[in-house]
Write a protein that holds these residues in place. Sequence first.
Motif, PDB file in Angstrom:
ATOM      1  N   THR A 208       0.839  -1.204   0.000  1.00  0.00           N
ATOM      2  CA  THR A 208       0.000   0.000   0.000  1.00  0.00           C
ATOM      3  C   THR A 208       0.872   1.251   0.000  1.00  0.00           C
ATOM      4  OG1 THR A 208      -1.611  -1.281   1.238  1.00  0.00           O
ATOM      5  CG2 THR A 208      -1.980   1.085   1.158  1.00  0.00           C
ATOM      6  N   ASP A 209       1.913   1.266   0.843  1.00  0.00           N
ATOM      7  CA  ASP A 209       2.807   2.443   0.910  1.00  0.00           C
ATOM      8  C   ASP A 209       3.486   2.691  -0.434  1.00  0.00           C
ATOM      9  OD1 ASP A 209       2.179   2.784   3.482  1.00  0.00           O
ATOM     10  OD2 ASP A 209       4.063   1.991   4.316  1.00  0.00           O
ATOM     11  N   ALA A 210       3.779   1.599  -1.157  1.00  0.00           N
ATOM     12  CA  ALA A 210       4.491   1.755  -2.435  1.00  0.00           C
ATOM     13  C   ALA A 210       3.531   1.965  -3.603  1.00  0.00           C
ATOM     14  CB  ALA A 210       5.359   0.520  -2.681  1.00  0.00           C
ATOM     15  N   GLY A 211       2.228   1.990  -3.324  1.00  0.00           N
ATOM     16  CA  GLY A 211       1.249   2.181  -4.404  1.00  0.00           C
ATOM     17  C   GLY A 211       1.064   0.924  -5.246  1.00  0.00           C
ATOM     18  N   ILE A 212       1.341  -0.230  -4.627  1.00  0.00           N
ATOM     19  CA  ILE A 212       1.179  -1.512  -5.343  1.00  0.00           C
ATOM     20  C   ILE A 212      -0.162  -2.117  -4.904  1.00  0.00           C
ATOM     21  CG2 ILE A 212       2.146  -3.828  -5.662  1.00  0.00           C
ATOM     22  CD1 ILE A 212       4.905  -2.616  -4.860  1.00  0.00           C
ATOM     23  N   LYS A 213      -1.038  -2.379  -5.873  1.00  0.00           N
ATOM     24  CA  LYS A 213      -2.369  -2.900  -5.524  1.00  0.00           C
ATOM     25  C   LYS A 213      -2.265  -4.353  -5.054  1.00  0.00           C
ATOM     26  CE  LYS A 213      -4.435   0.190  -8.868  1.00  0.00           C
ATOM     27  NZ  LYS A 213      -4.843   0.321 -10.273  1.00  0.00           N
ATOM     28  N   PHE A 214      -3.093  -4.688  -4.078  1.00  0.00           N
ATOM     29  CA  PHE A 214      -2.943  -5.982  -3.403  1.00  0.00           C
ATOM     30  C   PHE A 214      -4.151  -6.876  -3.666  1.00  0.00           C
ATOM     31  CE2 PHE A 214      -2.640  -9.030  -0.001  1.00  0.00           C
ATOM     32  CZ  PHE A 214      -1.279  -9.156   0.232  1.00  0.00           C
ATOM     33  N   ILE A 215      -3.876  -8.105  -4.111  1.00  0.00           N
ATOM     34  CA  ILE A 215      -4.945  -9.099  -4.314  1.00  0.00           C
ATOM     35  C   ILE A 215      -4.620 -10.321  -3.463  1.00  0.00           C
ATOM     36  CG2 ILE A 215      -6.186 -10.536  -5.981  1.00  0.00           C
ATOM     37  CD1 ILE A 215      -5.192  -8.661  -8.200  1.00  0.00           C
ATOM     38  N   SER A 216      -5.617 -10.785  -2.711  1.00  0.00           N
ATOM     39  CA  SER A 216      -5.439 -11.957  -1.868  1.00  0.00           C
ATOM     40  C   SER A 216      -6.373 -13.060  -2.355  1.00  0.00           C
ATOM     41  CB  SER A 216      -5.764 -11.569  -0.415  1.00  0.00           C
ATOM     42  OG  SER A 216      -5.650 -12.669   0.428  1.00  0.00           O
ATOM     43  N   ASP A 217      -5.792 -14.164  -2.825  1.00  0.00           N
ATOM     44  CA  ASP A 217      -6.581 -15.313  -3.270  1.00  0.00           C
ATOM     45  C   ASP A 217      -6.803 -16.200  -2.042  1.00  0.00           C
ATOM     46  OD1 ASP A 217      -7.685 -17.577  -4.343  1.00  0.00           O
ATOM     47  OD2 ASP A 217      -6.065 -18.000  -5.749  1.00  0.00           O
ATOM     48  N   GLU A 218      -8.053 -16.229  -1.557  1.00  0.00           N
ATOM     49  CA  GLU A 218      -8.352 -16.943  -0.308  1.00  0.00           C
ATOM     50  C   GLU A 218      -9.203 -18.180  -0.560  1.00  0.00           C
ATOM     51  OE1 GLU A 218      -9.617 -13.848   2.465  1.00  0.00           O
ATOM     52  OE2 GLU A 218      -7.636 -12.883   2.285  1.00  0.00           O
ATOM     53  N   ILE A 219      -9.026 -18.769  -1.751  1.00  0.00           N
ATOM     54  CA  ILE A 219      -9.866 -19.899  -2.158  1.00  0.00           C
ATOM     55  C   ILE A 219      -9.738 -21.089  -1.215  1.00  0.00           C
ATOM     56  CG2 ILE A 219      -8.113 -20.697  -3.817  1.00  0.00           C
ATOM     57  CD1 ILE A 219     -10.412 -21.741  -5.555  1.00  0.00           C
ATOM     58  N   TYR A 220      -8.572 -21.238  -0.540  1.00  0.00           N
ATOM     59  CA  TYR A 220      -8.421 -22.396   0.353  1.00  0.00           C
ATOM     60  C   TYR A 220      -8.760 -22.059   1.801  1.00  0.00           C
ATOM     61  CZ  TYR A 220      -6.619 -24.767  -3.677  1.00  0.00           C
ATOM     62  OH  TYR A 220      -6.529 -25.336  -4.924  1.00  0.00           O
ATOM     63  N   HIS A 221      -9.378 -20.915   2.030  1.00  0.00           N
ATOM     64  CA  HIS A 221      -9.797 -20.603   3.399  1.00  0.00           C
ATOM     65  C   HIS A 221     -10.796 -21.648   3.874  1.00  0.00           C
ATOM     66  CE1 HIS A 221      -8.485 -16.310   4.509  1.00  0.00           C
ATOM     67  NE2 HIS A 221      -7.539 -16.937   3.832  1.00  0.00           N
TER      68      HIS A 221
END
Length: 399
Positions: A208-221
């Motif tokens: 977030t600080d570097a302006g990089i968008k974050f995606i979290s794949d939580e399919i195995y939750h």
Amino acid sequence: MTINDNVMAAAGRSACAPSRRSDVPAFIVMDVMAAAARLEASGAKVIHMEVGQPAAGAPASARRAAAAALQGGYLGYTESLGMPSLRARIARHYRERHRFDLDPERVIVTTGSSGAFILAFLSMFEAGDRVAIAVPGYPPYRHILASLGCIPVGIETRAATRYAITPEALMAAHREAPLKGVLVASPANPTGTMMGEGALAALIATATDAGIKFISDEIYHGLDYAFPAQTAAALSDDVVVINSFSKYFCMTGWRIGWMVAPEALVRPIERLHQNLAISVPTISQIAAEAAFEGADEMELVKAGYALNRRRLTEELPGCGLDTFLPADGAFYLYADVSRFTNDSYEFAKRVLAEAHVAITPGLDFDPVDGKKFVRLSYAGAPADMEVAITRLRDFLTRR
Ligand SMILES: Cc1ncc(COP(=O)(O)O)c(C=O)c1O
């Protein structure tokens, strides 16, 4: 010439020559499945450890709801973002499982997490954007990104960081050439390893600080054995979370998943989805909403995976497969086979042909080091896992 080259050469002579962007590599596991099916057609009984697909079916509550919907006769389109009652039920799941309030308006129903990746990548990135992914990792990440004109940037992960991308590794790749996004999965495929809450929070903060968008794949939750999986949605409102009914709820063929998006992305994703798919199959949405009532049944299925995991990690070392990445969650063992081969593709072919156990070569997940690894899925029935252990022992100790 490879088969792929032949196909491309033939297609080059056609008026409908395929685009360069369609020239993505095959998903090798699907090829292994096809080879296993051919063997089965000749009468062999193959144990399937290649595909990440639960052996159990959808919860009874989901199947009952779908049957009732079919009896009702009419199934029309739904809102592009999904049925409001399902979006609300998914939001309630975050309160129940993760103890935080999620606005149902931020929930978007998709055709599996696969459909969610396309919506996420299109709504978040421009063609030419660089997006970091872990190596080893789930192959369609890089193939979908590439087909959409983005540049997947593989970050090699290490034992010392439990095979997860660290803030330092992310920033090193960002310094080489700016990244626009990063995608992580915990539990991960093919490794089964998980990121603890601290590691996930630190990576989100750095991105977030570097302006990089974050995606979290939580399919195995839901399929966590070492410690509870943490959702990125609880750590930041400014990340995209992708999830699915395919794995925990055993609904692969229903093709239904969801995303949790930041407010600013909901309307762009809605417009994309209206045009790309209109809506997700209504019967699957109805079934998915009812699936949440089948959690007790799914916990029994999960207990079966836990048993499989225990049996395999107890027995395989005695057969010479003694180096696994930490199997924290999901239903995979990613095993080092370098003492047997330096070509995991040929090795997997021989295991299938001679032991009738289908496994996936690591090359699918890691184009370089994958030749030393195979992935074994333990999503099958416990009785099948016992047969697999016996067959693998015979095969490996004969070598
Ligand atoms: C890490 C990961 N993400 C996403 C998917 C896609 O699943 P689905 O489209 O069925 O939700 C898979 C399937 O195996 C997977 O392993």
